[in-house]
Design a protein around this motif. Structure first.
Motif, PDB file in Angstrom:
ATOM      1  N   ILE A   1       3.941   1.296  -7.416  1.00 12.80           N
ATOM      2  CA  ILE A   1       2.787   1.293  -6.515  1.00 12.80           C
ATOM      3  C   ILE A   1       2.517  -0.140  -6.067  1.00 12.80           C
ATOM      4  O   ILE A   1       2.664  -1.078  -6.850  1.00 12.80           O
ATOM      5  CB  ILE A   1       1.555   1.911  -7.221  1.00 12.80           C
ATOM      6  CG1 ILE A   1       0.369   2.039  -6.274  1.00 12.80           C
ATOM      7  CG2 ILE A   1       1.184   1.178  -8.478  1.00 12.80           C
ATOM      8  CD1 ILE A   1      -0.739   2.932  -6.816  1.00 12.80           C
ATOM      9  N   SER A   2       2.149  -0.270  -4.797  1.00 13.11           N
ATOM     10  CA  SER A   2       1.961  -1.619  -4.252  1.00 13.11           C
ATOM     11  C   SER A   2       0.635  -1.736  -3.520  1.00 13.11           C
ATOM     12  O   SER A   2       0.100  -0.757  -2.999  1.00 13.11           O
ATOM     13  CB  SER A   2       3.093  -1.953  -3.287  1.00 13.11           C
ATOM     14  OG  SER A   2       3.109  -1.036  -2.210  1.00 13.11           O
ATOM     15  N   TRP A   3       0.111  -2.956  -3.519  1.00 12.88           N
ATOM     16  CA  TRP A   3      -1.050  -3.312  -2.724  1.00 12.88           C
ATOM     17  C   TRP A   3      -0.666  -4.573  -1.940  1.00 12.88           C
ATOM     18  O   TRP A   3       0.494  -4.980  -1.963  1.00 12.88           O
ATOM     19  CB  TRP A   3      -2.243  -3.624  -3.628  1.00 12.88           C
ATOM     20  CG  TRP A   3      -2.629  -2.491  -4.524  1.00 12.88           C
ATOM     21  CD1 TRP A   3      -3.431  -1.438  -4.209  1.00 12.88           C
ATOM     22  CD2 TRP A   3      -2.237  -2.302  -5.888  1.00 12.88           C
ATOM     23  NE1 TRP A   3      -3.555  -0.606  -5.286  1.00 12.88           N
ATOM     24  CE2 TRP A   3      -2.848  -1.099  -6.326  1.00 12.88           C
ATOM     25  CE3 TRP A   3      -1.440  -3.004  -6.774  1.00 12.88           C
ATOM     26  CZ2 TRP A   3      -2.674  -0.598  -7.609  1.00 12.88           C
ATOM     27  CZ3 TRP A   3      -1.268  -2.506  -8.055  1.00 12.88           C
ATOM     28  CH2 TRP A   3      -1.882  -1.329  -8.461  1.00 12.88           C
TER      29      TRP A   3
ATOM     30  N   ASP B   1      -1.524  -7.428  -2.689  1.00  7.78           N
ATOM     31  CA  ASP B   1      -1.417  -8.588  -3.577  1.00  7.78           C
ATOM     32  C   ASP B   1      -0.839  -8.252  -4.959  1.00  7.78           C
ATOM     33  O   ASP B   1      -0.932  -9.056  -5.875  1.00  7.78           O
ATOM     34  CB  ASP B   1      -2.798  -9.232  -3.752  1.00  7.78           C
ATOM     35  CG  ASP B   1      -3.819  -8.273  -4.350  1.00  7.78           C
ATOM     36  OD1 ASP B   1      -3.492  -7.076  -4.510  1.00  7.78           O
ATOM     37  OD2 ASP B   1      -4.938  -8.711  -4.649  1.00  7.78           O
ATOM     38  N   GLU B   2      -0.283  -7.047  -5.127  1.00  4.60           N
ATOM     39  CA  GLU B   2       0.221  -6.698  -6.455  1.00  4.60           C
ATOM     40  C   GLU B   2       1.186  -5.520  -6.377  1.00  4.60           C
ATOM     41  O   GLU B   2       1.074  -4.658  -5.502  1.00  4.60           O
ATOM     42  CB  GLU B   2      -0.953  -6.318  -7.377  1.00  4.60           C
ATOM     43  CG  GLU B   2      -0.572  -6.043  -8.815  1.00  4.60           C
ATOM     44  CD  GLU B   2      -1.784  -5.802  -9.710  1.00  4.60           C
ATOM     45  OE1 GLU B   2      -2.892  -6.187  -9.313  1.00  4.60           O
ATOM     46  OE2 GLU B   2      -1.606  -5.218 -10.797  1.00  4.60           O
TER      47      GLU B   2
ATOM     48  N   ASP C   1       2.963  -2.718  -9.263  1.00  5.46           N
ATOM     49  CA  ASP C   1       3.103  -2.229 -10.637  1.00  5.46           C
ATOM     50  C   ASP C   1       4.141  -1.118 -10.667  1.00  5.46           C
ATOM     51  O   ASP C   1       4.140  -0.250  -9.791  1.00  5.46           O
ATOM     52  CB  ASP C   1       1.779  -1.657 -11.162  1.00  5.46           C
ATOM     53  CG  ASP C   1       0.743  -2.715 -11.452  1.00  5.46           C
ATOM     54  OD1 ASP C   1       1.106  -3.899 -11.526  1.00  5.46           O
ATOM     55  OD2 ASP C   1      -0.443  -2.362 -11.590  1.00  5.46           O
TER      56      ASP C   1
ATOM     57  N   ASN D   1       0.811  -1.231   0.000  1.00  5.77           N
ATOM     58  CA  ASN D   1       0.000   0.000   0.000  1.00  5.77           C
ATOM     59  C   ASN D   1       0.839   1.274   0.000  1.00  5.77           C
ATOM     60  O   ASN D   1       0.526   2.257   0.663  1.00  5.77           O
ATOM     61  CB  ASN D   1      -0.984   0.015   1.165  1.00  5.77           C
ATOM     62  CG  ASN D   1      -2.091  -0.991   0.969  1.00  5.77           C
ATOM     63  OD1 ASN D   1      -2.524  -1.209  -0.164  1.00  5.77           O
ATOM     64  ND2 ASN D   1      -2.513  -1.629   2.038  1.00  5.77           N
ATOM     65  N   ASP D   2       1.918   1.226  -0.737  1.00  6.74           N
ATOM     66  CA  ASP D   2       2.784   2.390  -0.878  1.00  6.74           C
ATOM     67  C   ASP D   2       2.695   2.871  -2.334  1.00  6.74           C
ATOM     68  O   ASP D   2       2.304   2.106  -3.236  1.00  6.74           O
ATOM     69  CB  ASP D   2       4.232   1.985  -0.545  1.00  6.74           C
ATOM     70  CG  ASP D   2       5.146   3.188  -0.392  1.00  6.74           C
ATOM     71  OD1 ASP D   2       4.640   4.331  -0.340  1.00  6.74           O
ATOM     72  OD2 ASP D   2       6.377   2.987  -0.328  1.00  6.74           O
ATOM     73  N   ALA D   3       3.037   4.108  -2.555  1.00  2.44           N
ATOM     74  CA  ALA D   3       3.077   4.647  -3.928  1.00  2.44           C
ATOM     75  C   ALA D   3       4.172   5.688  -4.002  1.00  2.44           C
ATOM     76  O   ALA D   3       4.239   6.573  -3.151  1.00  2.44           O
ATOM     77  CB  ALA D   3       1.739   5.259  -4.314  1.00  2.44           C
TER      78      ALA D   3
END
Lengths: 208, 222
Positions: free
Chosen positions: A96-98, A100-101, A103, A70-72
């Motif tokens: 960017i992160s979540w 589960d992913e 990008d 959850n970082d960007a």
């Protein structure tokens, strides 16, 4: 005696319940936040070797690395240059992160560079990398109107298309997938032995 | 027109440019037909590449914008290679993203809604000082660029005049170079609309005027 025993039993039950409560969310958080993410992007990373073999590395529009899920992170420059090496416009990067992913993207326009006397130009250079948890990472490069020493180069779209040049090589759409699935995509990688190593538009994305 | 009048006109233009104002453009915006709002399930957009000005010169751009952890994030950079007109050589470099909107939400552009996104914010320029901007992106598929895109990019920049009205680039007069830069096909590069995710949410103000600093999408086109 019986009363005390009951009290001890009750105390033990409370302790067990508290322990359970403390453990339950901890386990949940570990599951939610337990993913290890890797994400970064740079528009230019150029290492130029000196006469003693020591390298000087310059990064333009580098995001740095993700701090967790959850970082960007993003950064940009309207123009960027490395003296005697390159000029470019609209350098743009993000990662960017979540949970589960991850990008990551990097792009620049109007690239004009010279490495060891080899001139390379392109209207647009872009790299994209992505990994979804549990699947292998993937990536793509976009390059428009690439020329090397004034000669147009047909970009096939295949990973790791290699053009041999004097003293080294130019790798187009260089892709590496690690054992954990992390994808590293370098849209353009110029490596001249003993002189310089220049990566244009690099994106890294990984989660495991 | 006499030489003296021409000279006065040239001096006036120079004064306007030096003052960093977008005066000389139409200043009154029309009332928006639709209230464009933040996407229902917010997402984010990345892109880079170039479009052509009407005279064939390039406009390069790079961008990322969207929702993340309750707010907006991103940037927009534009370099205009036009050599004539008011916007010749313009560089736009965003300071802050203040809004990320779906101009086609509620099927106002048809159903299913085409994948347009608007990015609003404040930017520095090399010609006009600080401006408000509204960029429009369209992800029409992969690959995204060519004579017919399908991806698209456009941007309008605005400043307030002395009366508090917005003067916007999409209403530039022909003698100033004409409207700049209504939405058009990408000739190089790609726009990528990324899917939403639990952390790509937004929970701030939602009215378009606040999000876009009063810059509505009139004149920006699709």
């Amino acid at each position: 005696m019986l009363k005390i025993h009951q009290h001890r039993s009750a105390s033990a039950a409370v302790v067990l319940m508290l322990a359970g409560l403390l453990t339950w969310p901890a386990t949940g958080l570990a599951q939610l936040g337990g993913s290890t993410v890797v994400g970064s992007a740079s528009a230019v990373q150029a290492t130029v070797l000196g006469i003693l073999g020591t390298g000087t590395t310059t990064v333009l529009a580098g995001t740095g690395t993700l701090g967790g899920t959850n970082d960007a992170r993003d950064t940009s420059m309207d123009t960027g240059s490395i003296p005697s090496t390159l000029n470019a416009e609209t350098l743009s990067t993000d990662t960017i992160s979540w949970v589960d992913e991850v990008d990551s993207e990097a792009s620049l326009t109007n690239l004009n560079m010279t490495v060891a006397g080899i001139g390379i130009t392109a209207d647009l250079v872009m790299a994209q990398a992505s990994q979804v948890l549990g699947a292998a990472g993937s990536g793509t490069s976009y390059i428009d109107n690439l020329s090397i020493n004034g000669m147009p180069v047909a970009v096939t779209g295949a990973p790791n298309q290699t053009i041999w040049v004097s003293g080294g090589q130019v790798i187009i759409n260089e892709q590496t997938i690690s054992s954990t699935g992390t994808a590293v995509v370098n849209a353009l990688h110029v490596a001249i032995t003993g002189v310089a190593d220049v990566v244009i538009a690099s994106a890294t994305a990984g989660i495991s | 027109m006499s030489k003296r009048e021409k000279k006065i006109g040239q001096l006036a233009i120079l004064a306007i440019m030096a003052g960093g104002l977008l005066v000389g453009l139409l200043t009154v915006r029309s009332t928006p037909v639709y209230a464009h709002v933040v996407p229902v399930t917010c997402d984010f957009t990345t892109g880079g590449g170039f479009v052509y000005n009407d005279d064939g010169s390039k406009v390069n751009f790079g961008l990322v914008a969207g929702c993340k952890n309750g707010g907006f994030f991103g940037h927009v950079n534009v370099v205009n290679h036009d050599t004539t007109g008011m916007f010749a050589g313009l560089h736009i470099s965003s300071d802050k993203i203040t809004g990320y909107l779906d101009p086609c939400r509620n099927n106002v552009c048809g159903s299913p809604p085409p994948t347009y996104r608007d990015i609003c914010g404040v930017a520095d320029t090399n010609l006009f000082g600080q401006v408000y901007f509204r960029a429009r992106t369209y992800d029409g598929g992969e690959p995204g660029s060519g004579p017919k895109g399908p991806d698209k990019f456009g941007i309008k920049i605005c400043q307030k005049d002395m009366n508090g009205n917005l003067a916007c680039s999409v209403y530039a007069l022909p003698q100033d170079g004409g409207p700049w830069l209504p939405t058009r096909f990408l000739q190089g590069g790609n726009i990528q609309l990324h899917k939403n995710n639990p952390s790509t949410f937004y929970n701030g103000p939602t009215d378009e005027s606040t999000l876009c600093n009063g810059v509505f999408d009139d004149g920006l086109g699709f």
